[in-house]
Structure formats: structure tokens, C-alpha cells
Scaffold this motif. Structure first.
Motif, PDB file in Angstrom:
ATOM      1  N   VAL A 118     -40.595 -13.297  -1.360  1.00  0.00           N
ATOM      2  CA  VAL A 118     -39.554 -13.501  -0.239  1.00  0.00           C
ATOM      3  C   VAL A 118     -38.185 -13.892  -1.035  1.00  0.00           C
ATOM      4  O   VAL A 118     -37.337 -13.271  -0.840  1.00  0.00           O
ATOM      5  N   PHE A 119     -38.476 -14.799  -1.992  1.00  0.00           N
ATOM      6  CA  PHE A 119     -37.345 -15.284  -2.956  1.00  0.00           C
ATOM      7  C   PHE A 119     -36.743 -13.986  -3.569  1.00  0.00           C
ATOM      8  O   PHE A 119     -35.542 -13.751  -3.689  1.00  0.00           O
ATOM      9  N   ILE A 120     -37.532 -13.368  -4.281  1.00  0.00           N
ATOM     10  CA  ILE A 120     -37.133 -12.439  -5.395  1.00  0.00           C
ATOM     11  C   ILE A 120     -36.284 -11.467  -4.314  1.00  0.00           C
ATOM     12  O   ILE A 120     -35.273 -10.848  -4.803  1.00  0.00           O
ATOM     13  N   GLY A 121     -37.000 -10.981  -3.357  1.00  0.00           N
ATOM     14  CA  GLY A 121     -36.309  -9.705  -2.491  1.00  0.00           C
ATOM     15  C   GLY A 121     -35.136 -10.379  -1.867  1.00  0.00           C
ATOM     16  O   GLY A 121     -34.003  -9.432  -1.940  1.00  0.00           O
ATOM     17  N   LEU A 122     -35.018 -11.536  -1.460  1.00  0.00           N
ATOM     18  CA  LEU A 122     -33.578 -12.301  -0.929  1.00  0.00           C
ATOM     19  C   LEU A 122     -32.711 -12.077  -2.141  1.00  0.00           C
ATOM     20  O   LEU A 122     -31.449 -11.716  -1.709  1.00  0.00           O
ATOM     21  N   HIS A 123     -33.050 -12.584  -3.137  1.00  0.00           N
ATOM     22  CA  HIS A 123     -32.139 -12.860  -4.163  1.00  0.00           C
ATOM     23  C   HIS A 123     -31.571 -11.480  -4.724  1.00  0.00           C
ATOM     24  O   HIS A 123     -30.292 -11.201  -4.871  1.00  0.00           O
ATOM     25  N   LEU A 124     -32.467 -10.434  -4.996  1.00  0.00           N
ATOM     26  CA  LEU A 124     -32.048  -9.004  -5.232  1.00  0.00           C
ATOM     27  C   LEU A 124     -30.876  -8.521  -4.083  1.00  0.00           C
ATOM     28  O   LEU A 124     -30.023  -7.733  -4.594  1.00  0.00           O
ATOM     29  N   TYR A 125     -31.376  -8.925  -3.103  1.00  0.00           N
ATOM     30  CA  TYR A 125     -30.629  -8.225  -1.717  1.00  0.00           C
ATOM     31  C   TYR A 125     -29.285  -8.778  -1.633  1.00  0.00           C
ATOM     32  O   TYR A 125     -28.258  -8.006  -1.734  1.00  0.00           O
ATOM     33  N   THR A 126     -29.101  -9.957  -1.937  1.00  0.00           N
ATOM     34  CA  THR A 126     -27.865 -10.811  -1.968  1.00  0.00           C
ATOM     35  C   THR A 126     -26.995 -10.659  -3.103  1.00  0.00           C
ATOM     36  O   THR A 126     -25.780 -10.628  -3.061  1.00  0.00           O
ATOM     37  N   LEU A 127     -27.714 -10.387  -4.144  1.00  0.00           N
ATOM     38  CA  LEU A 127     -27.025  -9.960  -5.326  1.00  0.00           C
ATOM     39  C   LEU A 127     -26.441  -8.679  -5.332  1.00  0.00           C
ATOM     40  O   LEU A 127     -25.266  -8.337  -5.764  1.00  0.00           O
ATOM     41  N   ARG A 131     -22.389  -7.655  -5.603  1.00  0.00           N
ATOM     42  CA  ARG A 131     -21.769  -6.470  -6.378  1.00  0.00           C
ATOM     43  C   ARG A 131     -20.864  -5.379  -5.523  1.00  0.00           C
ATOM     44  O   ARG A 131     -19.971  -4.898  -6.278  1.00  0.00           O
ATOM     45  N   GLN A 132     -21.643  -4.945  -4.475  1.00  0.00           N
ATOM     46  CA  GLN A 132     -20.768  -4.133  -3.511  1.00  0.00           C
ATOM     47  C   GLN A 132     -19.710  -4.498  -2.803  1.00  0.00           C
ATOM     48  O   GLN A 132     -18.789  -3.724  -2.952  1.00  0.00           O
ATOM     49  N   ASP A 133     -19.603  -5.707  -2.637  1.00  0.00           N
ATOM     50  CA  ASP A 133     -18.273  -6.431  -1.993  1.00  0.00           C
ATOM     51  C   ASP A 133     -18.084  -7.643  -2.426  1.00  0.00           C
ATOM     52  O   ASP A 133     -18.938  -8.655  -2.348  1.00  0.00           O
ATOM     53  N   ALA A 134     -16.874  -7.732  -3.069  1.00  0.00           N
ATOM     54  CA  ALA A 134     -16.535  -9.026  -3.716  1.00  0.00           C
ATOM     55  C   ALA A 134     -16.271 -10.001  -2.945  1.00  0.00           C
ATOM     56  O   ALA A 134     -16.371 -11.125  -3.352  1.00  0.00           O
ATOM     57  N   VAL A 191     -33.282 -24.774 -12.282  1.00  0.00           N
ATOM     58  CA  VAL A 191     -32.932 -24.662 -11.024  1.00  0.00           C
ATOM     59  C   VAL A 191     -31.361 -24.711 -11.105  1.00  0.00           C
ATOM     60  O   VAL A 191     -30.569 -23.909 -10.494  1.00  0.00           O
ATOM     61  N   ALA A 192     -30.763 -25.755 -11.800  1.00  0.00           N
ATOM     62  CA  ALA A 192     -29.574 -26.127 -11.992  1.00  0.00           C
ATOM     63  C   ALA A 192     -28.965 -24.968 -12.768  1.00  0.00           C
ATOM     64  O   ALA A 192     -27.534 -24.573 -12.235  1.00  0.00           O
ATOM     65  N   LEU A 193     -29.395 -24.450 -13.831  1.00  0.00           N
ATOM     66  CA  LEU A 193     -28.663 -23.202 -14.395  1.00  0.00           C
ATOM     67  C   LEU A 193     -28.586 -22.162 -13.464  1.00  0.00           C
ATOM     68  O   LEU A 193     -27.819 -21.043 -13.448  1.00  0.00           O
ATOM     69  N   PHE A 194     -29.745 -21.802 -12.647  1.00  0.00           N
ATOM     70  CA  PHE A 194     -29.629 -20.724 -11.518  1.00  0.00           C
ATOM     71  C   PHE A 194     -28.814 -20.850 -10.627  1.00  0.00           C
ATOM     72  O   PHE A 194     -27.867 -19.857 -10.393  1.00  0.00           O
ATOM     73  N   PHE A 195     -28.440 -21.922 -10.138  1.00  0.00           N
ATOM     74  CA  PHE A 195     -27.270 -22.080  -9.034  1.00  0.00           C
ATOM     75  C   PHE A 195     -25.817 -22.128  -9.949  1.00  0.00           C
ATOM     76  O   PHE A 195     -24.970 -21.679  -9.236  1.00  0.00           O
ATOM     77  N   ARG A 196     -26.005 -22.594 -10.990  1.00  0.00           N
ATOM     78  CA  ARG A 196     -24.554 -22.625 -11.941  1.00  0.00           C
ATOM     79  C   ARG A 196     -24.331 -20.895 -12.017  1.00  0.00           C
ATOM     80  O   ARG A 196     -23.099 -20.617 -12.003  1.00  0.00           O
ATOM     81  N   ALA A 197     -25.064 -20.207 -12.354  1.00  0.00           N
ATOM     82  CA  ALA A 197     -25.255 -18.757 -12.563  1.00  0.00           C
ATOM     83  C   ALA A 197     -24.659 -18.346 -11.179  1.00  0.00           C
ATOM     84  O   ALA A 197     -23.749 -17.311 -11.194  1.00  0.00           O
ATOM     85  N   GLU A 198     -25.022 -18.603 -10.132  1.00  0.00           N
ATOM     86  CA  GLU A 198     -24.768 -18.085  -8.991  1.00  0.00           C
ATOM     87  C   GLU A 198     -23.207 -18.461  -8.426  1.00  0.00           C
ATOM     88  O   GLU A 198     -22.509 -17.516  -8.041  1.00  0.00           O
ATOM     89  N   LEU A 199     -22.958 -19.651  -8.721  1.00  0.00           N
ATOM     90  CA  LEU A 199     -21.631 -20.086  -8.419  1.00  0.00           C
ATOM     91  C   LEU A 199     -20.553 -19.644  -9.234  1.00  0.00           C
ATOM     92  O   LEU A 199     -19.231 -19.306  -9.269  1.00  0.00           O
ATOM     93  N   ALA A 200     -20.926 -19.019 -10.376  1.00  0.00           N
ATOM     94  CA  ALA A 200     -20.161 -18.490 -11.657  1.00  0.00           C
ATOM     95  C   ALA A 200     -19.483 -17.242 -11.197  1.00  0.00           C
ATOM     96  O   ALA A 200     -18.655 -16.780 -11.742  1.00  0.00           O
ATOM     97  N   THR A 201     -20.215 -16.585  -9.872  1.00  0.00           N
ATOM     98  CA  THR A 201     -19.917 -15.144  -9.904  1.00  0.00           C
ATOM     99  C   THR A 201     -19.100 -15.328  -8.566  1.00  0.00           C
ATOM    100  O   THR A 201     -18.616 -14.280  -7.756  1.00  0.00           O
ATOM    101  N   LYS A 202     -18.510 -16.612  -8.389  1.00  0.00           N
ATOM    102  CA  LYS A 202     -17.885 -16.603  -6.706  1.00  0.00           C
ATOM    103  C   LYS A 202     -16.365 -16.130  -7.017  1.00  0.00           C
ATOM    104  O   LYS A 202     -15.876 -16.137  -7.971  1.00  0.00           O
TER     105      LYS A 202
END
Length: 202
Positions: A118-127, A131-134, A191-202
Motif C-alpha cells: 500500500v505504501f509503495i503503491g501510494l508513494h509511486l502514485y503521488t511521485l 512529476r506530471q504536475d508541478a 524516516v527523517a531522510l525520506f520526508f526531507r527528500a519529499e519536502l525537497a521537491t516542493k
């Protein structure tokens, strides 16, 4: 956070009239607007060029569906992390047993079988969405959950540091506890690095 419509209209008209940003900022603060409110209102508009009026800059937006995806992704990650920690602790208990050995492996494995895909699927979907819509990168829900995730990870690391110091001073830091804390530290950093990477693309 978007500025109130009245304030936004004033800033747009002032920029269109050729008034400098610093002058507008000072006038807004003199009128009682906070520095943050003035800055947000100014940041919403690009400077006019030639005959073009001030252009509005993209503002954060979100939908209920988007909020649902990010909330489910956040929840799935919590479940995965919790059960990875539980499995690791169970393994440590078996390698360095005490009088009581909790048995959590089966439930943890079951949770991981369900929630990891579930997590992997949602992560790939939101990623893919970002990428499609900034504009999706500016989702307030995404940014809020990312910051909450980082906060929890950092708070956990501070708790681990406190536990290590407290048990060491009390001569209660044995091998089993040290291994459990080391495992939790690694998970928290990841976990901290994961969320940091998430926010780095905002």
C-alpha cells in the motif's frame, strides 16, 4: 498561506502602478499588517513587465482526494515502520533473551504484507503526480505531513539520546537495550531522510 483578497488586490494594483516592493511592504506594515502577511501578499505577484500587469504566482492548492492519498500514504508508512521495529526487537529478544520474550512476529509480518505494498503503491502514485504536475508539489497536505513526519523522527531521536544517557548514568544500559535503541535510531534517521527528500521537491 494565501493573502486576504483585499490585501492581494491592493498589492496587485500598487505593483501595476509601478510602486516598489519595499515601499509597499512598509506601507502595509504601517497600516497594521504583519511582516509575514505583507511578504505573503507580495510573494503572490510577479513584477509587471512592459505593458503586462503583475502576474499571479502559483499558490498552494489541494483536493479531498489528494488529501486522502497523502494521509493513507502517511498512515501506511507509520504502520510499516512500527512493525519493522517490532520485528527487529523480536529478533533482538531471541538473540539476547531475557526472562520475558514478547512474540510479535506473526502480527508484524501480517501488517507488513498488507501495508508495505500500500505504501509503495501510494508513494509511486503521488511521485508520478508531482512529476506530471508541478502544482501538486505545493500541496499543503503534502507539506504538512512531511513536516510532521520529520518532527516525529527528530523527536524520537531526541528521546533515544535521553534514554541512552539516562540508562548509562544508571548503569542499566545492557546489550539488548542498546541494540533496540540502535535499531530505532537507524529507522528514525531513514524516516527523517525520506520526508526531507519529499519536502525537497516542493
Amino acid at each position: 498561506m494565501s493573502a486576504p483578497a483585499q490585501l492581494s488586490d491592493f498589492v496587485r494594483d500598487a505593483l501595476a502602478a509601478g510602486i516598489g516592493r519595499e515601499v509597499i511592504r512598509n506601507r502595509l506594515q504601517d497600516a497594521g499588517w504583519s511582516a509575514a502577511e505583507a511578504e505573503n501578499a507580495l510573494a503572490a505577484w510577479a513584477d509587471p513587465e512592459g505593458r503586462l500587469p503583475p502576474m499571479p504566482r502559483p499558490q498552494p492548492s489541494y483536493s479531498a482526494r489528494e488529501a486522502l492519498f497523502y494521509a493513507l500514504k502517511f498512515l501506511a508508512l507509520i504502520v510499516v515502520v512500527w512493525n519493522v521495529q517490532a520485528l527487529g526487537s523480536d529478533l533482538i529478544e531471541r538473540l539476547a533473551p531475557r526472562d520475558y520474550v514478547p512474540y510479535v512476529s506473526r502480527w508484524s509480518i501480517a501488517n507488513l504484507i498488507v501495508f508495505t505494498p500500500v505504501f509503495i503503491g501510494l508513494h509511486l502514485y503521488t511521485l508520478r503526480l508531482t512529476r506530471q504536475d508541478a502544482a501538486k508539489r505545493r500541496s499543503p497536505v503534502r507539506i504538512w505531513l512531511g513536516n510532521i513526519g520529520q518532527f516525529i523522527a527528530v523527536l524520537t531521536l531526541l528521546g533515544i539520546a535521553t534514554t541512552v544517557i539516562g540508562t548509562w548514568l544508571s548503569n542499566a544500559l545492557d546489550m539488548q537495550l542498546a541494540l533496540n535503541l540502535a535499531l530505532l535510531s537507524v529507522i528514525s534517521v531513514l524516516v527523517a531522510l525520506f520526508f526531507r527528500a519529499e519536502l525537497a521537491t516542493k
